[in-house]
Design a protein around this motif. Structure first.
Motif, PDB file in Angstrom:
ATOM      1  N   GLY A   1       0.793  -1.223   0.000  1.00  0.00           N
ATOM      2  CA  GLY A   1       0.000   0.000   0.000  1.00  0.00           C
ATOM      3  C   GLY A   1       0.823   1.270   0.000  1.00  0.00           C
ATOM      4  O   GLY A   1       0.251   2.356  -0.053  1.00  0.00           O
ATOM      5  N   TYR A   2       2.156   1.188   0.058  1.00  0.00           N
ATOM      6  CA  TYR A   2       3.031   2.352   0.034  1.00  0.00           C
ATOM      7  C   TYR A   2       3.616   2.517  -1.359  1.00  0.00           C
ATOM      8  O   TYR A   2       3.867   1.531  -2.058  1.00  0.00           O
ATOM      9  CB  TYR A   2       4.166   2.215   1.054  1.00  0.00           C
ATOM     10  CG  TYR A   2       3.764   2.458   2.486  1.00  0.00           C
ATOM     11  CD1 TYR A   2       4.303   3.509   3.206  1.00  0.00           C
ATOM     12  CD2 TYR A   2       2.844   1.633   3.129  1.00  0.00           C
ATOM     13  CE1 TYR A   2       3.943   3.735   4.535  1.00  0.00           C
ATOM     14  CE2 TYR A   2       2.470   1.849   4.446  1.00  0.00           C
ATOM     15  CZ  TYR A   2       3.029   2.902   5.138  1.00  0.00           C
ATOM     16  OH  TYR A   2       2.669   3.124   6.436  1.00  0.00           O
ATOM     17  N   ASP A   3       3.848   3.765  -1.761  1.00  0.00           N
ATOM     18  CA  ASP A   3       4.500   4.022  -3.035  1.00  0.00           C
ATOM     19  C   ASP A   3       5.968   3.641  -2.964  1.00  0.00           C
ATOM     20  O   ASP A   3       6.529   3.427  -1.883  1.00  0.00           O
ATOM     21  CB  ASP A   3       4.369   5.506  -3.405  1.00  0.00           C
ATOM     22  CG  ASP A   3       2.917   5.899  -3.629  1.00  0.00           C
ATOM     23  OD1 ASP A   3       2.105   4.999  -3.947  1.00  0.00           O
ATOM     24  OD2 ASP A   3       2.589   7.098  -3.475  1.00  0.00           O
ATOM     25  N   ASP A   4       6.611   3.596  -4.130  1.00  0.00           N
ATOM     26  CA  ASP A   4       8.009   3.146  -4.186  1.00  0.00           C
ATOM     27  C   ASP A   4       8.932   4.065  -3.386  1.00  0.00           C
ATOM     28  O   ASP A   4       9.878   3.605  -2.756  1.00  0.00           O
ATOM     29  CB  ASP A   4       8.472   3.088  -5.644  1.00  0.00           C
ATOM     30  CG  ASP A   4       7.737   1.996  -6.426  1.00  0.00           C
ATOM     31  OD1 ASP A   4       7.223   1.065  -5.780  1.00  0.00           O
ATOM     32  OD2 ASP A   4       7.663   2.103  -7.668  1.00  0.00           O
ATOM     33  N   GLY A   5       8.677   5.362  -3.407  1.00  0.00           N
ATOM     34  CA  GLY A   5       9.561   6.290  -2.713  1.00  0.00           C
ATOM     35  C   GLY A   5       9.233   6.499  -1.248  1.00  0.00           C
ATOM     36  O   GLY A   5       9.972   7.202  -0.540  1.00  0.00           O
ATOM     37  N   GLU A   6       8.152   5.920  -0.757  1.00  0.00           N
ATOM     38  CA  GLU A   6       7.744   6.130   0.633  1.00  0.00           C
ATOM     39  C   GLU A   6       8.425   5.128   1.545  1.00  0.00           C
ATOM     40  O   GLU A   6       8.546   3.943   1.213  1.00  0.00           O
ATOM     41  CB  GLU A   6       6.222   6.018   0.762  1.00  0.00           C
ATOM     42  CG  GLU A   6       5.476   7.125   0.043  1.00  0.00           C
ATOM     43  CD  GLU A   6       3.971   6.984   0.174  1.00  0.00           C
ATOM     44  OE1 GLU A   6       3.286   8.008   0.045  1.00  0.00           O
ATOM     45  OE2 GLU A   6       3.492   5.855   0.400  1.00  0.00           O
ATOM     46  N   ARG A   7       8.829   5.613   2.724  1.00  0.00           N
ATOM     47  CA  ARG A   7       9.573   4.785   3.669  1.00  0.00           C
ATOM     48  C   ARG A   7       8.929   4.848   5.046  1.00  0.00           C
ATOM     49  O   ARG A   7       8.292   5.840   5.396  1.00  0.00           O
ATOM     50  CB  ARG A   7      11.037   5.239   3.745  1.00  0.00           C
ATOM     51  CG  ARG A   7      11.813   5.004   2.454  1.00  0.00           C
ATOM     52  CD  ARG A   7      13.173   5.680   2.497  1.00  0.00           C
ATOM     53  NE  ARG A   7      13.999   5.334   1.355  1.00  0.00           N
ATOM     54  CZ  ARG A   7      13.908   5.909   0.160  1.00  0.00           C
ATOM     55  NH1 ARG A   7      13.025   6.870  -0.032  1.00  0.00           N
ATOM     56  NH2 ARG A   7      14.694   5.525  -0.829  1.00  0.00           N
ATOM     57  N   PHE A   8       9.152   3.794   5.778  1.00  0.00           N
ATOM     58  CA  PHE A   8       8.674   3.700   7.152  1.00  0.00           C
ATOM     59  C   PHE A   8       9.888   3.533   8.059  1.00  0.00           C
ATOM     60  O   PHE A   8      10.805   2.770   7.739  1.00  0.00           O
ATOM     61  CB  PHE A   8       7.724   2.501   7.295  1.00  0.00           C
ATOM     62  CG  PHE A   8       7.148   2.345   8.673  1.00  0.00           C
ATOM     63  CD1 PHE A   8       6.088   3.122   9.093  1.00  0.00           C
ATOM     64  CD2 PHE A   8       7.670   1.415   9.552  1.00  0.00           C
ATOM     65  CE1 PHE A   8       5.552   2.982  10.360  1.00  0.00           C
ATOM     66  CE2 PHE A   8       7.153   1.262  10.825  1.00  0.00           C
ATOM     67  CZ  PHE A   8       6.092   2.049  11.227  1.00  0.00           C
ATOM     68  N   TYR A   9       9.921   4.261   9.172  1.00  0.00           N
ATOM     69  CA  TYR A   9      11.092   4.260  10.047  1.00  0.00           C
ATOM     70  C   TYR A   9      10.714   3.743  11.434  1.00  0.00           C
ATOM     71  O   TYR A   9       9.630   4.026  11.942  1.00  0.00           O
ATOM     72  CB  TYR A   9      11.673   5.671  10.167  1.00  0.00           C
ATOM     73  CG  TYR A   9      12.251   6.211   8.873  1.00  0.00           C
ATOM     74  CD1 TYR A   9      13.545   5.908   8.499  1.00  0.00           C
ATOM     75  CD2 TYR A   9      11.487   7.020   8.037  1.00  0.00           C
ATOM     76  CE1 TYR A   9      14.082   6.401   7.309  1.00  0.00           C
ATOM     77  CE2 TYR A   9      12.011   7.505   6.847  1.00  0.00           C
ATOM     78  CZ  TYR A   9      13.307   7.191   6.494  1.00  0.00           C
ATOM     79  OH  TYR A   9      13.836   7.665   5.320  1.00  0.00           O
ATOM     80  N   ILE A  10      11.649   3.020  12.013  1.00  0.00           N
ATOM     81  CA  ILE A  10      11.513   2.556  13.393  1.00  0.00           C
ATOM     82  C   ILE A  10      12.729   3.052  14.166  1.00  0.00           C
ATOM     83  O   ILE A  10      13.877   2.753  13.804  1.00  0.00           O
ATOM     84  CB  ILE A  10      11.424   1.025  13.477  1.00  0.00           C
ATOM     85  CG1 ILE A  10      10.176   0.526  12.750  1.00  0.00           C
ATOM     86  CG2 ILE A  10      11.398   0.569  14.938  1.00  0.00           C
ATOM     87  CD1 ILE A  10      10.031  -0.984  12.758  1.00  0.00           C
ATOM     88  N   THR A  11      12.496   3.811  15.218  1.00  0.00           N
ATOM     89  CA  THR A  11      13.566   4.317  16.069  1.00  0.00           C
ATOM     90  C   THR A  11      13.667   3.443  17.313  1.00  0.00           C
ATOM     91  O   THR A  11      12.669   3.239  18.014  1.00  0.00           O
ATOM     92  CB  THR A  11      13.295   5.785  16.464  1.00  0.00           C
ATOM     93  OG1 THR A  11      13.143   6.579  15.282  1.00  0.00           O
ATOM     94  CG2 THR A  11      14.449   6.329  17.291  1.00  0.00           C
ATOM     95  N   ILE A  12      14.863   2.940  17.562  1.00  0.00           N
ATOM     96  CA  ILE A  12      15.100   2.091  18.733  1.00  0.00           C
ATOM     97  C   ILE A  12      15.543   2.982  19.888  1.00  0.00           C
ATOM     98  O   ILE A  12      16.547   3.703  19.787  1.00  0.00           O
ATOM     99  CB  ILE A  12      16.165   1.021  18.430  1.00  0.00           C
ATOM    100  CG1 ILE A  12      15.695   0.155  17.248  1.00  0.00           C
ATOM    101  CG2 ILE A  12      16.441   0.163  19.651  1.00  0.00           C
ATOM    102  CD1 ILE A  12      16.729  -0.858  16.796  1.00  0.00           C
TER     103      ILE A  12
END
Length: 463
Positions: free
Chosen positions: A302-313
């Motif tokens: 469901g995300y476009d190719d240029g979209e990113r998801f980040y997880i901060t530890i």
């Protein structure tokens, strides 16, 4: 035209009449030109007949007269066509006499209007007719809120990655005393706006309460109320080595930098990210060169190719009522300083207040966050600033019903301007903390100017 005829008077008058006829249709329209044409033609013929010599052949003149008689006696439809034809002949004659290179353009008939307007035009008309309160509601529905599917995909993928990290650490670093990891942040609290693009992974450190005590920021040499320290106690009875975290001491203080570096080596540099990416069917890799422990996920459903998801530890220490996190991007060069986050307290307070109303505080906060995220001049205002503004407003006797949503939004804009004028925004739970402390004068001027413009025309914030 004046000197082209046999007689100066006749053709001069004719030229003036022809010129009037040629422009009457353009100015008066077809109906007005018809009436004027009949009247002027009759006058013209009277003038011509009065001044005609006896030897002049009246054939063509008689033809024109018959045309006029036919026009008068014709039925309505033929009359309309006949008038138009006679006028066209007069216009053509005047044009020929004037030796114009181009014919006089006739106005094109106005197209019939359809009952159904085009969708884009209809939407523009709807927006023009909407009040600000209606536009604000539409902005909240279409630009602020995230779809349930998008939130579900992001949460599930973050949970899968968190499970893999926890399993890896428990298997490879058995002696490291860590609690159960959990996801946190605005994505889990329904406060994320515009796009589901980040989450936090809390990594709790298990510290012995008898060996470690927190020191409030006001009591340290740093003097910042949110910059706290964790001190090792009872070294004379429990020397170094009794606690696993003694290896991260700087003097007698637990170093946030050393803890972050160890977790970075254990997670960022040791895990097999290509294998994990294949298992989760998305590209997972650590973000290098950042002071944060951050993972970048690309290729979510469901995300476009240029979209990113980040997880901060976030390495986290809980001692008593204090929750401290290792956030070097905030604390900077202070290696032994831990940041006291107030996010949990602010979120819990908002939830408690909204139980008594219609959750308009949460709605207003999310709308303000979306506005600041979409407006370049306001992007430095984050959730902490806006949460404090909403909580300060809640202390006043104001209406937080659904019908007052637009009023509370505009009030928040006015309150922000007042705080920017003084350069001080006190934290709700720690009034001694100025949340504007890191802003320059240029930052405050830019934000203040944008908000001042929004007072008179708030629609500029909803683009």
């Amino acid at each position: 035209m004046y000197y082209s005829g046999k007689r100066r008077g006749e053709d001069g008058i004719a030229a003036v009449i022809d010129f009037l006829l040629s422009n009457a249709r353009l100015v008066l329209g077809l109906g007005g030109a018809a009436v004027l044409g009949i009247a002027t033609l009759a006058v013209k013929r009277l003038i011509e007949r009065a001044g005609r010599p006896p030897d002049e052949k009246p054939d063509k003149k008689m033809t024109d007269s018959w045309e006029e008689l036919n026009l008068v006696s014709a039925p309505p439809k033929l009359l309309h066509k006949g008038i138009e034809g006679a006028l066209m002949k007069q216009i053509a004659a005047a044009t020929k006499k004037a030796e114009l290179s181009q014919p006089i353009p006739l106005p094109s008939p106005e197209p019939q209007r359809c009952d159904a307007e085009p969708p884009q035009r209809q939407r523009r008309m709807d927006l023009c007719a909407m009040t600000f309160a209606e536009r604000l509601q539409q902005y909240y529905r279409t630009r602020v809120c995230l779809s349930a599917e998008e939130v579900c995909v992001a949460q599930q993928r973050a949970l899968d990655i968190a499970t893999e990290i926890q399993a890896f650490l428990h298997s490879k670093h058995v002696d490291m005393p860590l609690g159960d990891m959990m996801l946190a942040g605005s994505l889990l609290d329904d406060l994320q706006v515009v796009k589901a693009d980040h989450a936090c992974l809390i990594v709790p450190l298990q510290l012995e309460s008898s060996l470690w005590i927190p020191i409030a920021g006001e009591d340290t040499f740093v003097g910042h109320p949110q910059y706290c320290m964790v001190r090792r106690e009872n070294l004379e009875y429990f020397p170094r080595g009794r606690s696993y975290w003694d290896r991260h001491l700087l003097g007698v203080y637990l170093s946030s930098r050393l803890v972050s570096e160890q977790l970075g080596k254990a997670v960022m540099e040791s895990m097999n990210w290509p294998s994990l990416s294949g298992t989760l069917e998305c590209d997972v890799r650590p973000v290098l060169g950042s002071p944060e422990l951050k993972l970048e996920i690309q290729g979510l459903s469901g995300y476009d190719d240029g979209e990113r998801f980040y997880i901060t530890i976030l390495p986290t220490v809980r001692l008593g009522e204090m929750t401290l996190t290792a956030q070097r991007e905030i604390t900077g060069s202070f290696d032994y300083v831990w940041y006291q986050s107030l996010y949990t307290s602010e979120t819990a307070r908002l939830a408690t207040l909204d139980k008594e109303d219609s959750e308009v505080r949460r709605k207003c906060l999310k709308t303000l966050k979306a506005v600041c995220r979409n407006c370049p001049a306001l992007r430095k205002l984050n959730g902490s600033h806006l949460s404090s503004v909403i909580l300060h407003m809640s202390e006043k006797d104001t209406d937080w019903s659904e019908s007052a949503f637009a009023d509370r939004f505009l009030q928040a804009i006015t309150e922000l301007i007042g705080y920017l004028e003084t350069g001080i925004l006190p934290s709700y739970f720690k009034p001694s903390v100025n949340l504007f402390q890191g802003f320059t004068e240029d930052d405050i001027d830019e934000m203040g100017f944008m908000l001042y413009c929004a007072v008179t025309k708030p629609e500029i914030l909803l683009v």
